[in-house]
Design a protein around this motif. Structure first.
Motif, short mmCIF file in Angstrom:
data_model
loop_
_atom_site.label_atom_id
_atom_site.label_comp_id
_atom_site.label_asym_id
_atom_site.label_seq_id
_atom_site.Cartn_x
_atom_site.Cartn_y
_atom_site.Cartn_z
N LEU A 43 -37.11 -32.39 51.42
CA LEU A 43 -38.15 -31.83 50.55
C LEU A 43 -39.51 -31.85 51.23
CD1 LEU A 43 -39.10 -30.77 47.80
CD2 LEU A 43 -39.27 -33.14 47.04
N GLY A 44 -39.86 -33.00 51.83
CA GLY A 44 -41.14 -33.09 52.52
C GLY A 44 -41.24 -32.11 53.67
N ALA A 45 -40.14 -31.95 54.41
CA ALA A 45 -40.13 -30.99 55.53
C ALA A 45 -40.26 -29.56 55.03
CB ALA A 45 -38.85 -31.16 56.34
N TYR A 46 -39.64 -29.29 53.88
CA TYR A 46 -39.74 -27.93 53.33
C TYR A 46 -41.18 -27.58 52.99
CZ TYR A 46 -39.65 -24.00 50.17
OH TYR A 46 -39.92 -22.81 49.58
N VAL A 47 -41.91 -28.54 52.42
CA VAL A 47 -43.31 -28.27 52.07
C VAL A 47 -44.12 -27.99 53.34
CG1 VAL A 47 -45.39 -29.18 50.98
CG2 VAL A 47 -43.15 -29.66 49.98
N VAL A 48 -43.87 -28.77 54.40
CA VAL A 48 -44.55 -28.52 55.68
C VAL A 48 -44.19 -27.12 56.18
CG1 VAL A 48 -44.70 -29.20 58.11
CG2 VAL A 48 -44.64 -30.95 56.33
N TYR A 49 -42.91 -26.78 56.14
CA TYR A 49 -42.44 -25.46 56.59
C TYR A 49 -43.08 -24.33 55.78
CZ TYR A 49 -39.23 -21.57 57.40
OH TYR A 49 -38.69 -20.34 57.69
N ALA A 50 -43.09 -24.48 54.45
CA ALA A 50 -43.65 -23.45 53.58
C ALA A 50 -45.14 -23.26 53.84
CB ALA A 50 -43.40 -23.80 52.11
N LEU A 51 -45.86 -24.35 54.03
CA LEU A 51 -47.29 -24.26 54.32
C LEU A 51 -47.53 -23.59 55.68
CD1 LEU A 51 -48.68 -27.69 53.08
CD2 LEU A 51 -49.33 -25.43 52.25
N SER A 69 -35.92 -37.54 60.49
CA SER A 69 -35.50 -36.58 61.51
C SER A 69 -34.73 -35.41 60.92
CB SER A 69 -34.62 -37.27 62.56
OG SER A 69 -35.34 -38.27 63.24
N LEU A 70 -33.95 -35.68 59.87
CA LEU A 70 -33.09 -34.66 59.29
C LEU A 70 -33.87 -33.47 58.75
CD1 LEU A 70 -30.33 -33.64 58.22
CD2 LEU A 70 -30.76 -35.00 56.15
N GLY A 71 -34.86 -33.73 57.90
CA GLY A 71 -35.60 -32.65 57.27
C GLY A 71 -36.24 -31.68 58.26
N PRO A 72 -37.08 -32.18 59.18
CA PRO A 72 -37.68 -31.28 60.16
C PRO A 72 -36.66 -30.53 61.02
CG PRO A 72 -38.90 -33.32 60.08
CD PRO A 72 -37.68 -33.52 59.24
#
Length: 220
Positions: A90-98, A177-180
């Motif tokens: 979820l945290g990685a998705y927010v970084v990706y979306a931004l 590591s998984l999310g990013p």
């Protein structure tokens, strides 16, 4: 869903968003030291803000260390690890979306061992995770004053990043590591195995040493 699981989802999302986000959006301005401090401050904030609900593991390696130290049941450990992976994604998705919204980025703050090789990656990640989890288990022991546990844990993570960012980008946490990796793809996914296996080994070793020698076990 247990409050502890929700806390682990939120806490791990916070860790990945601010830690990896600092690398993606501000890395060229704050440098390695700034990224390291961000990871450390994020852990401190999560520990004091969410620790009362779950202990703020935010990391499967920490949970496995706690499991072999007999501080958590296997059923809860599984719930923690699943929650951490959800939170990291979820945290990685927010970084990706931004990053997409503002015109792309130069990565996701993903972990890689390409530049240093598998051997160096394994050595660093196992040893750094071992130290990190050992500090966590020691700082949160019932035999010590835990008022400053969050501070010591956050400072330890910051120091690990100061040394390790040029080596692997620093994982010491499979969920981080998984999310990013899921959003970066490519080599980040191909090399993800190391950042799952090495932290698990380091965390379990720390848990075993803590239980049988330092704090929790009968051997003390």
């Amino acid at each position: 869903m247990k409050k502890s699981y929700v806390a682990e989802i939120i806490g791990t999302a916070i860790l990945v968003f601010f830690g990896c986000g600092s690398a993606v959006f501000a890395g060229d301005k704050i440098g390695f030291a700034g990224i390291a401090i961000t990871f450390g401050l994020t852990i401190i904030a999560a520990a004091y803000g969410l620790g009362k609900y779950s202990g703020a593991h935010l990391n499967p390696a920490v949970t496995l260390g706690a499991l072999v130290s007999k501080r958590i049941k296997a059923s809860d450990a599984l719930g923690y690890i699943i929650s951490q992976c959800i939170g990291g994604t979820l945290g990685a998705y927010v970084v990706y979306a931004l990053a997409e919204a503002i015109g792309g980025s130069h990565g996701m703050g993903e972990n890689l061992y390409t530049a240093v090789g598998i051997k160096a990656g394994l050595i660093f990640e196992i040893f750094a995770t071992f130290i990190f989890v050992l500090v966590i288990l020691g700082a949160t022991s019932k035999k010590v004053n835990g008022d400053f546990a969050g501070l010591s844990i956050g400072l330890t993570l910051a120091m690990i990043h100061l040394v390790g960012i040029p080596i692997t980008g620093v994982s010491v946490n499979p969920a981080r590591s998984l999310g990013p990796a899921l959003f970066a793809g490519g080599n980040a996914l191909n090399e993800l195995w190391l950042f799952i296996v090495a932290p698990i080994i380091g965390g379990v070793l720390a848990g075993l040493l803590n239980f049988y020698y330092f704090q929790d076990g009968k051997a003390e």
